[in-house]
Design a protein around this motif. Structure first.
Motif: not given
Length: 520
Positions: A85, A87-88, A90, A92, A214-215, A303-304, A306
């Motif tokens: 888990s 944030s966007r 990053q 992933k 996921s975020a 989004a940022y 989490n």
């Protein structure tokens, strides 16, 4: 309130180990520690990522190193499930791709299936991102793509392995045994149908793994929220076990979550540095600041930072929350000799709050949450210490079936007595509130908010309780309703009761108390 505390933090040795091993300066709030006695295929995956044009960042090294640990007794992966888990923006996607390609090339006849929000979204990422990066890398000669609808796959002929996609349905993963299943963008999945579809296909594969990533999502992200809650519990229990026995048995699932609690300021770069592990690598503070400027705050948090995005609380006509922001006074302080205390317990007994109300020299009543923590075992000892320290006007607690009523006997046993003479209470005595008292206190606080005769510090638990509070009818009046409120309202109940105790008991124990000072 969740079953695990957002304020929990791992031991400092955890962050020190991550920095020493990987140079990671942004450790997760919850994360499985590296097992010192296990080898890992993580470095093999790092090489694959580098060949795909995305050398791993420290956080990616850490996650993959733990995820691909080998159990020395079995020679198999130590973890059957990997939860991530973060944030966007990053990295992933790069880690997800690297793990799939590594699996496809490390063993023969590997069946890998990737799922996103929908099959269409999965195909878009598979074709536009995964294949583009593979075909443009040194690994292109080992792979080819098959784009026929319903049978899409990136094939690795030399290993007879395939990377396919699937839809978010009960039939996903049906067919050949599954070696590696990826559930991406887990926030979009409202149930566990995909996990239930993948799991049976993995039963006969000794090295099978399920990865999900996921975020943060919303309150509708039932599956993700359940996974996050379970992951947090797993990590907290693991660190507790390791503190007792360094050789404690570890779970077969590993979990990693970067997260900013609500009390961290979304606009503070220090919050970003503690939450975004790719900051300084692939994203900058300037980019995040720009995102903050253009995005809805709740969506930025999701989004940022989490955080789980919660629905905007509907307005309750009895709670004047629109006036609440105008009553913030960061410089407000309690008057030590004019303080009343109160406590309250959440409806589900998962948390409790202690609050203070104090009459300032200017006639404004200062409201403050003194403590808000999980559980109830801490409340009576904390109140006893505050009682001895502050010698309050009174200590208020609701009875009449309220959750905190169960603590009354313990408070008395701790030396906080009920008045021997109800007409002449002493300073520090308990003020046990009946149904009528509670209704009266609720109306009085609403009037005070409307009239501007209270001040507060904009503490997150209290402001959240004001915004999420719901009420119910009580005769021709109303009272706060713990059951239907959208959040834990124990902080709001506690300040409501503390203010009532100050007004009711103040004239009895303060010679210079003028009740008129508390009204506009």
């Amino acid at each position: 309130m969740t079953t695990t505390s957002e304020t929990w933090a791992p031991p400092t040795e955890f962050a020190e180990d991550l920095y020493e091993r990987y140079g990671l300066t942004c450790p997760p709030r919850w994360g499985t520690p590296r097992h010192p006695g296990r080898k890992s295929l993580g470095p093999k995956l790092w090489k694959v990522m580098a060949k795909l044009g995305a050398p791993p960042m420290p956080w990616q090294k850490y996650v993959s190193d733990v995820a691909l640990e080998i159990d020395p007794e079995t020679g198999l992966f130590a973890h059957r499930e990997v939860g991530l888990s973060v944030s966007r923006q990053q990295g992933k996607t790069e880690l997800t791709l690297g793990a799939q390609v590594h699996r496809a090339m490390a063993w023969k006849q590997q069946n890998i299936v990737y799922a996103a929000q929908t099959r269409g979204m999965a195909r878009q990422r598979w074709e536009d991102e995964f294949w583009e990066k593979i075909s443009g890398s040194d690994l292109a000669r080992y792979a080819r793509i098959r784009k026929s609808n319903g049978n899409e796959a990136i094939l690795f002929p030399g290993k007879r392995s395939r990377m396919g996609i699937t839809a978010n349905t009960e039939k996903a993963g049906h067919g050949p045994p599954l070696d590696l299943g990826f559930i991406d963008e887990a926030f979009a999945h409202e149930d566990d149908r995909l996990e239930q579809a993948f799991s049976p296909a993995m039963l006969t594969r000794a090295m099978a793994q399920l990865w999900w990533a996921s975020a943060g999502g919303t309150t509708k992200s039932v599956w993700l929220n359940k996974k996050r809650e379970k992951g947090r519990e797993l990590i907290e229990a693991l660190f507790a076990a390791l503190a007792e026995d360094p050789d404690a048995i570890r779970p077969r699932a590993c979990y990693f979550e970067w997260f900013a609690p609500e009390d961290m300021d979304r606009a503070d770069p220090a919050t970003w540095r503690a939450t975004l592990p790719a900051l300084g690598y692939t994203v900058t503070e300037e980019v995040i600041a720009a995102e903050l400027e253009k995005m809805d705050p709740a969506e930025f948090d999701r989004a940022y930072l989490n955080r789980t995005r919660k629905p905007t609380p509907p307005s309750d006509p009895n709670v004047p929350k629109g006036k609440w922001p105008g009553l913030v006074d960061a410089a407000s302080r309690p008057e030590p000799s004019r303080v009343a205390l109160a406590l309250d317990v959440s409806q589900d007994r998962k948390g409790a709050a202690i609050a203070a109300a104090s009459l300032r020299p200017d006639g404004i009543v200062h409201l403050e949450v003194v403590a808000h923590r999980p559980g109830t075992e801490w409340v009576v000892p904390a109140m006893a210490r505050l009682h001895a320290l502050w010698n309050p006007v009174a200590v208020a607690v609701a009875s009449s079936g309220a959750p905190a009523a169960s603590l009354i006997d313990d408070l008395i046993a701790a030396g906080i007595d009920v008045p021997k003479d109800k007409s002449a209470p002493l300073r520090g005595d308990l003020a046990v509130m009946r149904t009528g008292d509670i209704t009266e206190a609720c109306g009085q606080l609403a009037d005070a908010i409307n009239q501007g005769t209270v001040a507060h510090l904009d503490q997150v638990p209290l402001t959240a309780a004001v915004n999420g509070a719901r009420t119910r009818r009580q005769g021709d009046a109303w009272t706060l309703d713990r059951t239907t409120s959208l959040v834990d309202i124990s902080p709001l109940c506690a300040v409501t009761f503390a203010r009532w105790a100050l007004l009711i008991r103040g004239p009895h124990v303060l010679d210079d108390y003028d009740i008129a000072d508390s009204f506009a």
